[in-house]
Enzyme design. Structure first.
Site, short mmCIF file in Angstrom:
data_model
loop_
_atom_site.label_atom_id
_atom_site.label_comp_id
_atom_site.label_asym_id
_atom_site.label_seq_id
_atom_site.Cartn_x
_atom_site.Cartn_y
_atom_site.Cartn_z
N ARG A 70 3.96 22.74 -14.22
CA ARG A 70 4.51 23.49 -13.72
C ARG A 70 5.80 22.52 -12.88
O ARG A 70 7.06 23.71 -12.16
CB ARG A 70 3.94 25.19 -12.43
N ARG A 134 -2.75 20.12 -25.89
CA ARG A 134 -3.56 19.57 -24.17
C ARG A 134 -4.78 19.30 -24.62
O ARG A 134 -5.34 19.75 -23.56
CB ARG A 134 -3.32 21.88 -23.95
N HIS A 165 -11.95 25.54 -21.76
CA HIS A 165 -12.29 26.61 -21.84
C HIS A 165 -13.46 27.03 -22.25
O HIS A 165 -13.86 27.22 -23.43
CB HIS A 165 -10.67 27.86 -22.19
N HIS A 177 -3.16 34.69 -24.35
CA HIS A 177 -1.93 35.34 -23.00
C HIS A 177 -1.38 36.55 -23.70
O HIS A 177 -1.64 37.13 -23.10
CB HIS A 177 -0.81 34.12 -22.95
N ASP A 249 -10.42 32.44 -16.18
CA ASP A 249 -9.22 32.42 -16.18
C ASP A 249 -8.58 33.86 -15.69
O ASP A 249 -8.71 34.67 -15.32
CB ASP A 249 -9.03 32.02 -17.90
#
EC number: 3.2.1.52
Length: 346
Positions: A70, A134, A165, A177, A249
């Site tokens: 970020r 990732r 996860h 998402h 999450d």
């Protein structure tokens, strides 16, 4: 009573956000790229939050490395997790570099007075669009070894770890998402492969927290893992013996929509076994939850949940100027930035 982690709209803290953060149900917040302009600004924002909100807040971010980072300008360009095994031939050097990356990320974040970056990713493989590079690797043994080294680096810098996860997001093509993914593989395969890195790191007491996936594993349960008593209580707590914190999450993700409206999602996640709930990019949903969520829990359960929350705050604080003058930070910056540049060009 605290359970919710929320987000902020922009690069400064608004008074209405102070009031939300002071709500008894709010345990902390997560920062995003939209909250970031440059390092002095993000440092000032965190300081403002600490000063204006009259309670301890768990301040978090996703600063994994690679494409999920970020804060970029003014920070080490951390390599994607896949790059360690893909680009470095010598196994011991892979582990050393992963450990350096874990330390570098955690040291930089704690120097901002940020408690926690949600890492590492323990998912297997790179086919899932939401995971991709990732993931450290596609086999469980390599993921365990590299993640363990990355964790050692994080812990050395005083940051708690979050394995995600659970029980594994790597073998679904859909992005949670955007929709609720289904993993239709036999349960035996999930337990033989995907769950192994979680199992081994829990056995070594290396995970402070776990974040379950918004994925339905059809051979095991009809609820997403993030809202499943089977996964969070029967498997994670009882079978694997995990005693740390469980984060949902983001309950604002489309993948969580299967569980109902925002209040219902929150209730289901808590009932299933989550301690802390992330609700992002849904300001109206946050208000709905704060106004309507009722925590019906026993005193021992409440105290255990709050104790798990306390373990997630940073254990060390670095001074940014001093940190960035150390030989360790300077060497790591050069090495990790070069690895990421090599990965991007490969």
């Amino acid at each position: 009573m605290s359970t919710l982690l929320i987000d902020l709209k922009g690069q400064t803290l608004r008074q209405e956000e102070v009031e939300l953060l002071e709500h008894p149900l709010v345990a902390g917040l997560i920062l995003f790229t939209r909250n970031f302009y440059d390092r002095p600004q993000i440092q000032a924002l965190v300081k403002d939050i600490r000063q204006r909100v009259k309670k301890p807040l768990l301040i978090t971010v996703d600063q994994e490395g690679g494409r999920v980072q970020r804060f970029r300008d003014g920070f080490t360009k951390l390599p994607a997790m896949q790059s360690f095994a893909a680009l470095i031939q010598e196994p011991e050097q892979q582990l050393a570099t992963a450990k350096e990356a874990g330390w570098q990320m955690a040291a930089e974040m704690t120097a901002l007075d940020i408690d926690l970056s949600f890492a590492p990713v323990l998912d297997l493989g790179h086919e899932c669009k939401a995971i991709g590079d990732r993931s450290f690797c596609s086999d469980a043994e390599s993921v365990f070894r590299l993640a363990s080294a990355f964790i050692d680096g994080m812990h050395a810098a005083g940051m708690a770890t979050t394995g995600k996860h659970f029980p594994g997001h790597g073998h679904v093509l859909a992005d949670s998402h955007l929709e609720t993914p289904f993993d239709n593989r036999p349960s035996a395969v999930i337990f033989e492969r995907d769950i192994r890195p979680f199992q081994r790191l829990i056995a070594q007491n290396k995970l402070n927290a776990v974040m379950p996936a918004h994925v339905i594993y059809t051979d095991c349960d009809d609820q997403p893992a993030s809202g499943s008593k089977y996964w969070l209580q029967d498997i994670l707590r009882r079978k694997l013996g995990f005693h740390g914190a469980v984060f949902s999450d983001d309950l604002g993700m489309k993948g969580a929509g299967f569980m109902g409206d925002f209040v219902t999602r929150s209730e289901k996640a808590l009932s299933a076994g989550c301690d802390l709930l992330l609700l992002c990019n849904e300001p109206d949903g946050v208000v709905q939850v704060l106004d309507n969520l009722k925590l019906n829990e026993s005193r021992p359960h409440f105290e255990a949940r709050q104790q798990r929350l306390k373990t997630l705050f940073k254990k060390k604080s670095f001074n940014w100027t001093e940190l960035t003058q150390t030989e360790k930070w300077l060497k790591n910056t050069q090495k990790l930035t070069a690895l990421q540049a090599q990965w991007q060009s490969s």
